[in-house]
Design a protein around this motif. Structure first.
Motif, short mmCIF file in Angstrom:
data_model
loop_
_atom_site.label_atom_id
_atom_site.label_comp_id
_atom_site.label_asym_id
_atom_site.label_seq_id
_atom_site.Cartn_x
_atom_site.Cartn_y
_atom_site.Cartn_z
N TYR A 160 40.23 -27.08 24.22
CA TYR A 160 40.43 -28.51 24.03
C TYR A 160 39.27 -29.13 23.09
CZ TYR A 160 41.47 -33.46 25.88
OH TYR A 160 41.78 -34.60 25.99
N ILE A 161 39.79 -29.83 21.75
CA ILE A 161 38.95 -30.27 21.07
C ILE A 161 38.52 -31.78 21.27
CG2 ILE A 161 38.30 -30.41 18.58
CD1 ILE A 161 40.77 -28.25 18.36
N ASP A 162 37.52 -32.10 21.83
CA ASP A 162 37.09 -33.32 22.12
C ASP A 162 36.44 -34.06 20.79
OD1 ASP A 162 36.10 -35.76 22.94
OD2 ASP A 162 34.47 -35.20 24.01
N ASP A 163 37.45 -34.62 20.05
CA ASP A 163 37.19 -35.29 18.62
C ASP A 163 37.20 -36.98 18.78
OD1 ASP A 163 39.90 -34.99 19.20
OD2 ASP A 163 40.27 -35.19 16.88
N VAL A 164 37.31 -37.34 19.81
CA VAL A 164 37.70 -38.86 19.87
C VAL A 164 36.35 -39.68 20.24
CG1 VAL A 164 38.78 -40.62 21.14
CG2 VAL A 164 40.08 -38.51 20.48
N GLY A 165 35.22 -39.03 20.66
CA GLY A 165 34.23 -39.61 21.11
C GLY A 165 33.42 -40.22 19.86
N ARG A 166 32.50 -41.11 20.28
CA ARG A 166 31.43 -41.73 19.25
C ARG A 166 30.79 -40.55 18.50
NH1 ARG A 166 27.12 -45.67 18.16
NH2 ARG A 166 25.50 -44.10 18.26
N GLN A 167 30.50 -39.45 19.31
CA GLN A 167 29.84 -38.33 18.70
C GLN A 167 30.38 -37.89 17.29
OE1 GLN A 167 29.61 -36.16 22.27
NE2 GLN A 167 27.32 -36.31 22.44
N SER A 168 31.69 -37.66 17.40
CA SER A 168 32.53 -37.11 16.32
C SER A 168 32.37 -38.24 15.00
CB SER A 168 33.91 -37.05 16.69
OG SER A 168 34.01 -35.94 17.46
N SER A 169 32.18 -39.35 15.63
CA SER A 169 32.06 -40.49 14.20
C SER A 169 30.80 -40.34 13.70
CB SER A 169 32.46 -41.60 14.75
OG SER A 169 33.82 -41.89 15.22
N VAL A 170 29.79 -40.02 14.39
CA VAL A 170 28.23 -40.03 14.02
C VAL A 170 28.13 -38.83 12.86
CG1 VAL A 170 25.99 -39.53 14.80
CG2 VAL A 170 27.35 -41.01 16.08
N VAL A 171 28.77 -37.61 13.46
CA VAL A 171 28.38 -36.43 12.41
C VAL A 171 29.34 -36.61 11.29
CG1 VAL A 171 30.46 -34.96 13.50
CG2 VAL A 171 28.49 -34.04 12.49
N GLU A 210 41.40 -37.69 7.93
CA GLU A 210 40.95 -36.55 7.07
C GLU A 210 39.61 -36.35 7.27
OE1 GLU A 210 42.30 -37.65 3.20
OE2 GLU A 210 44.40 -37.35 3.91
N LEU A 211 38.61 -37.37 7.36
CA LEU A 211 37.29 -37.14 7.28
C LEU A 211 36.90 -36.48 8.70
CD1 LEU A 211 34.59 -37.50 6.16
CD2 LEU A 211 34.49 -39.65 7.31
N ILE A 212 37.29 -36.98 9.46
CA ILE A 212 36.73 -36.40 10.83
C ILE A 212 37.27 -35.01 11.07
CG2 ILE A 212 36.85 -36.76 13.57
CD1 ILE A 212 36.24 -39.62 13.01
N ARG A 213 38.63 -34.81 11.06
CA ARG A 213 39.32 -33.50 11.07
C ARG A 213 38.64 -32.60 10.21
NH1 ARG A 213 44.34 -32.56 14.04
NH2 ARG A 213 44.14 -34.20 15.81
N GLU A 214 38.01 -32.90 9.05
CA GLU A 214 37.38 -31.99 7.95
C GLU A 214 36.17 -31.59 8.69
OE1 GLU A 214 37.62 -33.33 3.92
OE2 GLU A 214 35.53 -32.64 3.58
N VAL A 215 35.20 -32.35 9.01
CA VAL A 215 34.06 -31.98 9.86
C VAL A 215 34.27 -30.95 11.06
CG1 VAL A 215 31.78 -32.71 10.35
CG2 VAL A 215 33.37 -34.24 9.25
N SER A 216 35.36 -31.66 11.80
CA SER A 216 35.54 -30.79 13.28
C SER A 216 36.03 -29.57 12.79
CB SER A 216 36.77 -31.49 13.78
OG SER A 216 36.09 -32.91 14.26
N ASP A 217 36.67 -29.54 11.84
CA ASP A 217 37.08 -27.85 11.36
C ASP A 217 36.18 -26.94 10.78
OD1 ASP A 217 40.07 -27.63 11.99
OD2 ASP A 217 40.64 -28.97 10.37
N LEU A 218 35.41 -27.61 10.14
CA LEU A 218 34.30 -26.83 9.71
C LEU A 218 33.28 -26.19 11.00
CD1 LEU A 218 32.43 -28.98 6.88
CD2 LEU A 218 33.50 -26.65 6.77
N CYS A 219 33.25 -27.01 11.71
CA CYS A 219 32.69 -26.58 13.01
C CYS A 219 33.35 -25.32 13.94
CB CYS A 219 32.42 -27.82 13.73
SG CYS A 219 30.60 -27.36 14.72
#
Length: 649
Positions: free
Chosen positions: A171-182, A292-301
Motif C-alpha cells: 500500500y503506497i501512502d502517497d496522499v500525506g503532506r510528506q509526499s508533497s514535501v519531498v 505527474e510530479l508526485i508519482r514521479e518521485v514516489s516511483d523513484l523511491c
RNA sequence: GGGCGAGUAGCUCAGCACGGAUAGAGCAUCAGCCUUCUAAGCUGAGGGUCAAGGGUUCAAAUCCCUUCCCGCCCGCCA
C-alpha cells in the motif's frame, strides 16, 4: 505407504485405541475429551494422556491403578503404528510408536512427497491478501521497518504452502503532506536524475527539504507569537526551532551541496509552506501536473524499494496507491454510506465516527475480546476543510481488498492497534460483518537501536541495504577464513546467501510481540540458532549424499535403532504438525525454530555416528535415507522463511 | 487516567492459545574433541525464588485476581 502427516496417523490410532478402551471398560461415564500430548522424551513414548488424573477423582480411584486397569484392557490386535501402551509416572498412559513401521512410513513419505512434504493442504482454501511493508515512499527502508516485510513474506509463503491463494499487496501512502514535501524539494532541484540508488537519493532530498521547510514554518510561528506577546507559544516555537537548527547543522555537514542548493531555492519562495499545501491539495484533487510530479518521485523511491526487497527474495503481486482511492469515488462512497449509519456525529464541522457506540449497539466488546471499560475513542473521518484522513481512506482500501479476497492480513506495527480496531469497527458499522471478522491485524513490535532513537527526520537511521551489505561483507570474511580454497566466485555467492539468510532469519525468529533491539551481533550471528547454522547443516547433509556411492534405500529401517536416529525420525515426522500450527496461528517464527532444532539434532547425530562408514551395507543405506530426508525437510522449511538451502558452503 | 504488549539464567530469547513428568536453547565463562562423511560443528561443567503476592487445581512459568516495572497507543499526523 505414504502419509502427508505421519505423526497424525499415529495420533489417530492412539485416539481410537484410547476411546475404545474407555467406552469398553468404563461404560458408566460419558467420554471425556481426549487430550494426547507429546511426551518430554523417548522414555515416555511419543504420546501420553493425563486422563487418569482427572477420571480418578470422579471414579474414586487412584490414578496409577486406573491407568493400569485401562492399559490392561486395551485391545492390542488393532495396533499398527503403536508398539506398546504402558502406564507410567503415577497415572499417565504412554503410547510408544513402532519405530520400524514409523520410520518406514515417515522416510518413504518424505522421499515420495519431496518438496511437498509438510505442505498439508487446508480443507478450506481461501483467497488471502497479505498487505505488508507499505513503507512511505520518502526515503530508504530502514532496519526498523524491515521486520515487516520479513514477517509478511514468511506469512505469505506459509499460507500459500497451506493451499491458500495468496496475494501480496504493498500500500503506497502517497496522499500525506510528506509526499508533497519531498516532491516540492525534488521540483525545486529541477527534477534531477538520481545519481545513486534512487530511494537513497529521494531520502536525502526529503530529509533536507523537510528540515528547511520546518525551520521556515517555525520562524513564522515565532514571529507571530512575538507580535501577539504570547509567551507560551514563543517558548514552544523557540524550543522546536533550536532542535531543528541543530538538525540542519547536522544535515548541512552531511550533504553540503544539496543543502545549499535547496536552501537557496526554497528561500526564494515567498511562502514554502503554502506551496506545499497547495501541491498537496492539487494532488488530492487529481490535477495533472501534481499527479505527474508526485508519482514521479514516489516511483523513484519504489524502484529502490523493489531492488532492496529483490535481494532478500521478497516480491509483491500488487502495488496499491492510496491516491487512487481518493481520485475515484471510492472514498466518497464510503463516507456516504457511513453517514447513513447512526454512528456518525458532527463536532464543530468535523465528522467523527463513534467507534465505541458500535461495540455497544452490536454487542462486540466480548466478541472482540475487549475489556468492558475499554472505551474506544472516536475517529475523525473528515477535517473541517473537507479533506479526509488516513484511516478514512484505509476503510475504502480495506473494502476494496475484500472485493478481491476472503481474508485480509495487514502486517502493521502494533502502535497502530487502535487505528486498526477503529477500522474494523467501521466495517461492522457499515454492515460489513463478514469482512470485519476476516480482517486481521498482524501486529509486531518495534525494532530500535540501542542508545538512540532512529529518526528519519534527522536522516539518522540504518538502512536495510546497509544491514544487508554488512551481512554479506561479514559472511565473505567468514567464508574466506573457513574455506580459503574456494574460488572468488564461489566465495561471493556463498557470502551472499549466508549474509542475506542470516538477516532474514534473525528478523523472523523472535516472537513478533517482542521488541527487537538492533545490534549487529544479533543479526549477523553465524553460529547455532541462525540461518548460517542451518544452511551449513544442509550443506553438510548434501555433502554426505554427494559422496555416497550407494543409493539410499528404504528397506531396512529397523536398523535405525539408535536413540538419536529415532529422535530424528520423530522430528521429521513432526514437521507437518508444526507447519499447520505455524499457519493456523500465524506464527512464522515456529518455522525458524524448527529448522534450528532439526539441524541441532542432525549435528549431534553426525558427530556420534558414521553414515558412509557404518557397520553394514544395509545400515549405510538406511542412514543415507535418513540423511536424505533431513536434507529435504531442512530445504522445505528454509524455503518457507525465504532462506536458501545450499549444497555447499 | 484508560487500553494494548511485554517481564523466564550475567546477556539475547524458547516454552504460555490447549495446565502435566527433572523449566529449555544460544551468547559469554571454564574443560575437552579435527590422519572417519564440511570444526559456521560436537561433548561436558557452572549458572533459575519463571517480576512480587494471593487464588483455582491431584498438578501452575502456563488459568484467575491484585501490585510493581518497562514499551507503545489514546491527533482535524500517517
Amino acid at each position: 505407504m505414504i502419509a502427508q502427516n505421519p505423526f497424525e496417523l499415529f495420533r489417530q490410532e492412539c485416539q481410537t485405541v484410547l476411546t475404545d478402551v474407555i467406552t469398553k471398560t468404563l461404560p458408566e461415564i460419558t467420554l471425556p475429551p481426549i487430550s494426547l500430548k507429546k511426551t518430554p522424551n523417548l522414555d515416555y513414548g511419543q504420546l501420553a494422556t493425563s486422563l487418569c488424573f482427572e477420571l480418578a477423582k470422579k471414579l474414586n480411584q487412584k490414578p496409577p491403578a486406573l491407568a493400569e486397569h485401562l492399559v490392561a484392557s486395551i485391545d492390542k490386535s488393532k495396533f499398527n503404528l503403536i508398539d506398546k501402551v504402558v502406564s507410567a509416572g503415577g497415572g499417565y498412559i504412554n503410547f510408544h510408536v513402532n519405530f520400524t513401521k514409523f520410520s518406514a512410513l515417515t522416510l518413504q513419505s518424505i522421499k515420495e512427497l519431496n518438496n511437498q512434504y509438510g505442505s498439508v493442504k487446508t480443507d478450506t482454501p481461501q483467497k488471502i491478501i497479505v498487505e505488508h511493508t507499505s513503507v512511505n515512499p520518502l526515503h530508504s527502508i530502514h532496519i526498523g521497518q524491515a521486520r515487516n516485510p520479513m514477517l509478511g513474506d514468511a506469512l505469505a509463503r506459509i499460507l500459500q504452502y497451506r493451499g491458500h491463494q495468496v496475494s501480496r499487496h504493498y500500500y503506497i501512502d502517497d496522499v500525506g503532506r510528506q509526499s508533497s514535501v519531498v516532491a516540492y524539494g525534488y521540483l525545486k532541484l529541477g527534477r534531477p536524475k538520481p545519481t545513486e540508488k534512487p530511494d537513497l537519493f529521494v531520502g536525502k532530498i526529503y530529509t533536507v527539504t523537510s528540515c528547511i521547510v520546518e525551520i521556515n514554518r517555525l520562524k513564522q510561528a515565532r514571529d507571530k507569537a512575538n507580535a501577539l506577546h504570547n509567551a507560551d507559544d514563543l517558548v514552544k516555537a523557540n524550543k522546536e526551532l533550536d532542535e531543528w537548527i541543530s538538525i540542519a547543522a547536522e544535515l548541512k555537514e552531511k550533504y553540503p551541496v544539496l543543502f545549499e542548493m535547496l536552501v537557496t531555492k526554497i528561500n526564494a519562495d515567498e511562502n514554502p509552506e503554502e506551496e506545499i499545501n497547495r501541491l498537496n491539495r492539487a494532488y488530492e484533487d487529481g490535477q495533472q501536473a501534481a499527479k505527474e510530479l508526485i508519482r514521479e518521485v514516489s516511483d523513484l523511491c519504489l524502484d529502490g524499494f523493489r531492488a532492496t526487497m529483490n535481494r532478500v527474495s521478497v516480491t509483491y503481486d500488487s502495488w496499491d496507491w492510496e491516491s487512487d482511492f481518493v481520485w475515484t469515488p471510492q472514498v466518497s462512497e464510503v463516507m456516504a454510506k457511513l453517514k447513513t449509519t447512526p454512528f456518525i456525529f458532527n463536532e464543530k464541522g468535523v465528522l467523527q465516527f463513534n467507534a465505541d457506540q458500535v461495540t455497544q449497539v452490536l454487542d462486540l466488546k466480548d466478541k472482540l475480546g475487549l475489556s468492558p471499560n475499554n472505551e474506544i475513542p472516536p475517529l475523525t473521518l473528515v477535517r473541517a476543510d473537507g479533506t479526509t484522513l488516513y484511516t478514512t481512506r484505509d476503510i475504502a482500501y480495506t473494502i476494496w481488498k475484500f472485493q478481491h479476497a476472503d481474508k485480509v492480513i495487514n502486517v502493521i506495527g502494533m502502535e497502530q492497534s487502535l487505528a486498526q480496531l477503529q477500522l474494523k469497527l467501521a466495517l461492522y458499522a457499515m454492515n460489513y460483518g463478514r469482512e470485519a471478522e476476516n480482517l486481521i491485524h498482524f501486529a509486531y513490535n518495534l525494532v530500535t537501536l540501542p542508545g538512540y532513537k532512529m529518526s528519519s527526520r534527522r536522516g539518522r537511521y540504518i538502512t536495510f541495504d546497509e544491514v544487508l551489505d554488512e551481512a554479506v561483507k561479514r559472511a565473505y570474511e567468514e567464508v574466506s577464513k573457513r574455506s580459503p580454497m574456494l574460488s572468488e566466485e564461489e566465495k561471493h555467492s556463498i557470502a551472499d546467501f549466508v549474509g542475506l539468510g542470516a538477516v532474514r532469519y534473525a528478523l523472523v525468529d523472535v516472537d513478533p510481540g517482542k521488541p527487537v533491539i538492533f545490534t549487529w551481533e544479533r543479526v549477523l550471528n553465524f553460529e547455532t540458532n541462525s540461518a548460517p547454522y542451518v544452511q551449513y547443516t544442509h550443506a553438510r547433509a548434501s555433502s554426505i549424499l554427494r559422496k555416497a556411492t550407494i543409493e539410499p534405500q528404504t528397506t531396512s529401517f529397523e536398523l535405525l535403532s539408535e536413540r538419536l536416529e529415532k529422535e530424528l525420525v520423530l522430528v521429521l515426522a513432526g514437521f507437518p504438525d508444526m507447519f499447520i500450527e505455524a499457519t493456523e496461528y500465524l506464527k512464522p517464527n515456529l518455522i525458524a525454530d524448527y529448522t534450528n532444532s532439526l539441524a541441532d539434532k542432525f549435528n549431534t547425530f553426525y558427530n556420534a555416528y558414521p553414515v558412509l562408514k557404518a557397520d553394514s551395507q544395509y545400515l549405510i543405506e538406511a542412514r543415507l535415507a535418513l540423511v536424505k530426508a533431513i536434507q529435504t525437510v531442512l530445504k522445505n522449511a528454509l524455503n518457507l522463511i525465504g532462506v536458501v538451502a545450499p549444497e555447499k558452503m
